[in-house]
Write an enzyme that holds these catalytic residues in place. Structure first.
Site, short mmCIF file in Angstrom:
data_model
loop_
_atom_site.label_atom_id
_atom_site.label_comp_id
_atom_site.label_asym_id
_atom_site.label_seq_id
_atom_site.Cartn_x
_atom_site.Cartn_y
_atom_site.Cartn_z
N CYS A 1 0.84 -1.20 0.00
CA CYS A 1 0.00 0.00 0.00
C CYS A 1 0.89 1.26 0.00
CB CYS A 1 -0.96 -0.06 1.19
SG CYS A 1 -2.17 1.28 1.21
N ASP B 1 -9.39 -3.21 -7.07
CA ASP B 1 -8.91 -2.15 -6.19
C ASP B 1 -9.58 -0.84 -6.59
OD1 ASP B 1 -7.43 -0.17 -4.80
OD2 ASP B 1 -5.61 -1.37 -4.86
N HIS C 1 -7.99 -4.16 -2.99
CA HIS C 1 -6.81 -3.58 -2.36
C HIS C 1 -6.46 -4.41 -1.11
CE1 HIS C 1 -3.95 -0.34 -1.69
NE2 HIS C 1 -4.30 -0.33 -0.41
#
Length: 276
Positions: free
Chosen positions: A156, A213, A245
């Site tokens: 991330c 995502d 995600h």
């Protein structure tokens, strides 16, 4: 934060115990890797303005270990990131996760992601890259790391940093970026995004992204792929069509076991293929 206060703060800061408050409750699928046969725990990394805490894991015996920098998500160096370093150590790596937000605040103690985002937004890229340089130096001088076998992976927030550090330090042999943001608006603190460095990249980076995502759209992934074509890095991007995600985060509902295991297998192969 005043400089003297900031110095005092980072001098007393430590790595988190357990999971970040903002990610409770923890999923039943969480993976736990013990430290048997490892040297694992908190260390201090000397940096320009003092010391920052980090979590490191390595085999208990041996030396000249290949080095892997493990770059945190927005939630800091909490139990999930620490567990990943132990997974690497069990495979013979020296893995280190430095606390890269610590001057701005301890995000692991905040209970809401909306409290975390403003802190993370204040973290300058230049500070992060400098701290990672210092972490590599520490790994070589103080922890039996092999400077010639340096890899980096991040998740991330750390996925974006993985691309940027691979551009910053050409001594990195390979990087693996998990669902890191590729495109964004430049600011004084974050002047570049991965798409801006893609064409000049020389380090091979494997990008692992989720087709579902909602924050990192497929058009930005394609934009990155297109820019990478003109680089000499031989970087690649894999998209898992049904993954959201944070599909590697086994402690969260976003975890997708099949895609996570495939991504981990690809990461290890990528590192071996590129000399890490």
């Amino acid at each position: 934060m005043k400089e003297i206060t900031r110095r005092k703060f980072i001098a007393t800061a430590t790595v988190a115990t357990g999971f970040a408050l903002a990610v409770q409750p923890i999923s039943a699928e969480v993976i736990t890797t013990d430290a048997k046969g490892l040297v694992a725990g908190a260390v201090k990394i000397p940096v320009k303005d003092g010391e920052i805490p980090a979590y490191r894991a390595a085999p208990a015996t041996g030396e000249n270990f290949p080095i892997v920098l493990v770059i945190q998500e927005i939630f800091g160096v909490h139990e999930h990131i620490q567990d990943i370093t132990r997974r690497f150590a069990n495979l013979g790596y020296l893995a280190i996760a430095p606390e890269l937000f610590i001057r701005q605040g301890d995000v692991t103690k905040l209970s809401n992601i909306n409290e975390i985002r403003p802190i993370v937004a204040k973290v300058p890229d230049a500070q992060v890259l400098s701290d990672l340089d210092a972490t590599v130096n520490w790994a070589v001088k103080s922890a039996k790391g092999n400077a010639g076998k340096l890899g980096i992976t991040g998740f991330c927030w750390g996925g974006r940093i993985t691309w940027l550090y691979a551009a910053h330090n050409p001594k990195v042999k390979a990087g693996v970026a998990w669902y890191g943001r590729l495109v964004g608006d430049a600011t004084e603190l974050q002047p570049k995004y991965p798409v801006d460095i893609a064409s000049s990249l020389t380090v091979p980076v494997l990008g692992l992204y989720g087709g579902k995502d909602t924050g990192i759209t497929l058009d930005t992934v394609e934009q990155m792929r297109d820019r990478l074509k003109s680089s000499s890095s031989k970087s690649e991007i894999i998209v898992y069509p049904d993954a959201p995600h944070a599909f590697f985060a086994d402690y969260r509902p976003s975890y997708r076991e099949k895609d996570a295991k495939d991504g981990w297998k690809r990461l290890l192969a990528w590192f071996k293929q590129n000399g890490v």
